[in-house]
Design a protein around this motif. Structure first.
Motif, short mmCIF file in Angstrom:
data_model
loop_
_atom_site.label_atom_id
_atom_site.label_comp_id
_atom_site.label_asym_id
_atom_site.label_seq_id
_atom_site.Cartn_x
_atom_site.Cartn_y
_atom_site.Cartn_z
N HIS A 166 -0.48 2.23 -5.70
CA HIS A 166 -0.28 0.80 -5.86
C HIS A 166 0.66 0.52 -7.01
N ASP A 167 1.29 -0.66 -6.95
CA ASP A 167 2.21 -1.05 -8.01
C ASP A 167 1.43 -1.45 -9.26
N VAL A 168 2.02 -1.20 -10.41
CA VAL A 168 1.48 -1.65 -11.68
C VAL A 168 2.44 -2.68 -12.22
N TYR A 185 6.18 5.39 1.55
CA TYR A 185 7.39 4.58 1.49
C TYR A 185 7.12 3.26 0.79
N ASP A 186 8.12 2.81 0.05
CA ASP A 186 8.00 1.62 -0.78
C ASP A 186 9.12 0.66 -0.41
N GLY A 187 8.76 -0.56 -0.04
CA GLY A 187 9.76 -1.58 0.29
C GLY A 187 10.38 -2.19 -0.95
N SER A 243 0.80 -1.22 0.00
CA SER A 243 0.00 0.00 0.00
C SER A 243 0.84 1.28 0.00
N HIS A 244 2.18 1.16 0.03
CA HIS A 244 3.03 2.34 0.04
C HIS A 244 2.61 3.28 1.17
N PRO A 245 2.70 2.80 2.40
CA PRO A 245 2.16 3.55 3.54
C PRO A 245 2.95 4.81 3.87
N ASP A 260 12.98 -1.12 -10.33
CA ASP A 260 12.23 -0.18 -11.15
C ASP A 260 10.83 -0.72 -11.39
N HIS A 261 9.83 0.05 -11.07
CA HIS A 261 8.45 -0.36 -11.37
C HIS A 261 7.54 0.85 -11.44
N HIS A 262 6.34 0.62 -11.92
CA HIS A 262 5.40 1.72 -12.12
C HIS A 262 4.39 1.80 -10.98
N HIS A 263 3.84 2.97 -10.80
CA HIS A 263 2.81 3.17 -9.79
C HIS A 263 1.54 3.73 -10.40
N MET A 264 0.42 3.39 -9.80
CA MET A 264 -0.81 4.11 -10.11
C MET A 264 -1.24 4.82 -8.84
ZN LIG Z 1 5.87 0.51 -5.48
#
Ligand SMILES: [Zn+2]
Ligand SMILES: [Zn+2]
Length: 145
Positions: A107-109, A88-90, A40-42, A94-98
């Motif tokens: 959230h991750d895409v 914060y992201d654990g 959830s990128h809290p 490299d990845h995308h977010h929405m």
């Molecule tokens: Zn992420």
């Protein structure tokens, strides 16, 4: 989380923190394992609220310091959107977010990362690429209507 992968994650954190001159503590391990467990990128507040159940004597300041140490050690990423609270992201690959413009949820895409951008295209124009972040904006299912 099974005990083996929990131990592996703690070892990863210990190595990253010690390599960058930060201290590894049981409280930091708890903050990190929560961050790795959720998608959830809290915010720091959300992390604090959740880890407090397990570690009643942890303070919000300790959570903030732990998160800054993880980011500086390359074990987590800090996501800042406008003037909203940092998330914060654990995940550090490299990845995308929405991102939902109504509730702020991130959230991750699971989409392919375009390595042409990072590797060649921009560097050829003299731009030094140090990270890759693509953000898709919209409304999550709960906020859509
Ligand atoms: Zn992420
Ligand atoms: Zn939403």
């Amino acid at each position: 989380m099974d005990p083996a992968s929990k131990a592996a994650i703690e070892e990863e954190l210990r190595a990253a923190l010690e390599a960058s001159g930060h201290r590894f503590t049981a409280q930091r391990a708890a903050v990190y394992s929560y961050l790795r467990r959720v998608e959830s990128h809290p915010t720091a507040d959300e992390i604090f609220t959740n880890v407090r159940d397990d570690i009643p004597d942890i303070s919000l300041a300790t959570v903030y310091k732990a998160l800054e140490a993880f980011v500086s050690a390359g074990a987590a990423r800090k996501l800042q959107f406008g003037d909203g609270p940092a998330r914060y992201d654990g995940r550090t690959d490299d990845h995308h977010h929405m991102r939902c413009l109504a509730c702020g949820g991130v959230h991750d895409v699971e989409a392919e990362v375009d390595h042409r951008l990072k590797g060649g295209l921009l560097s050829r124009n003299g731009f030094e690429v140090i990270g890759y972040r693509l953000e898709l904006l919209g409304y999550c299912p709960a906020c859509k209507n």
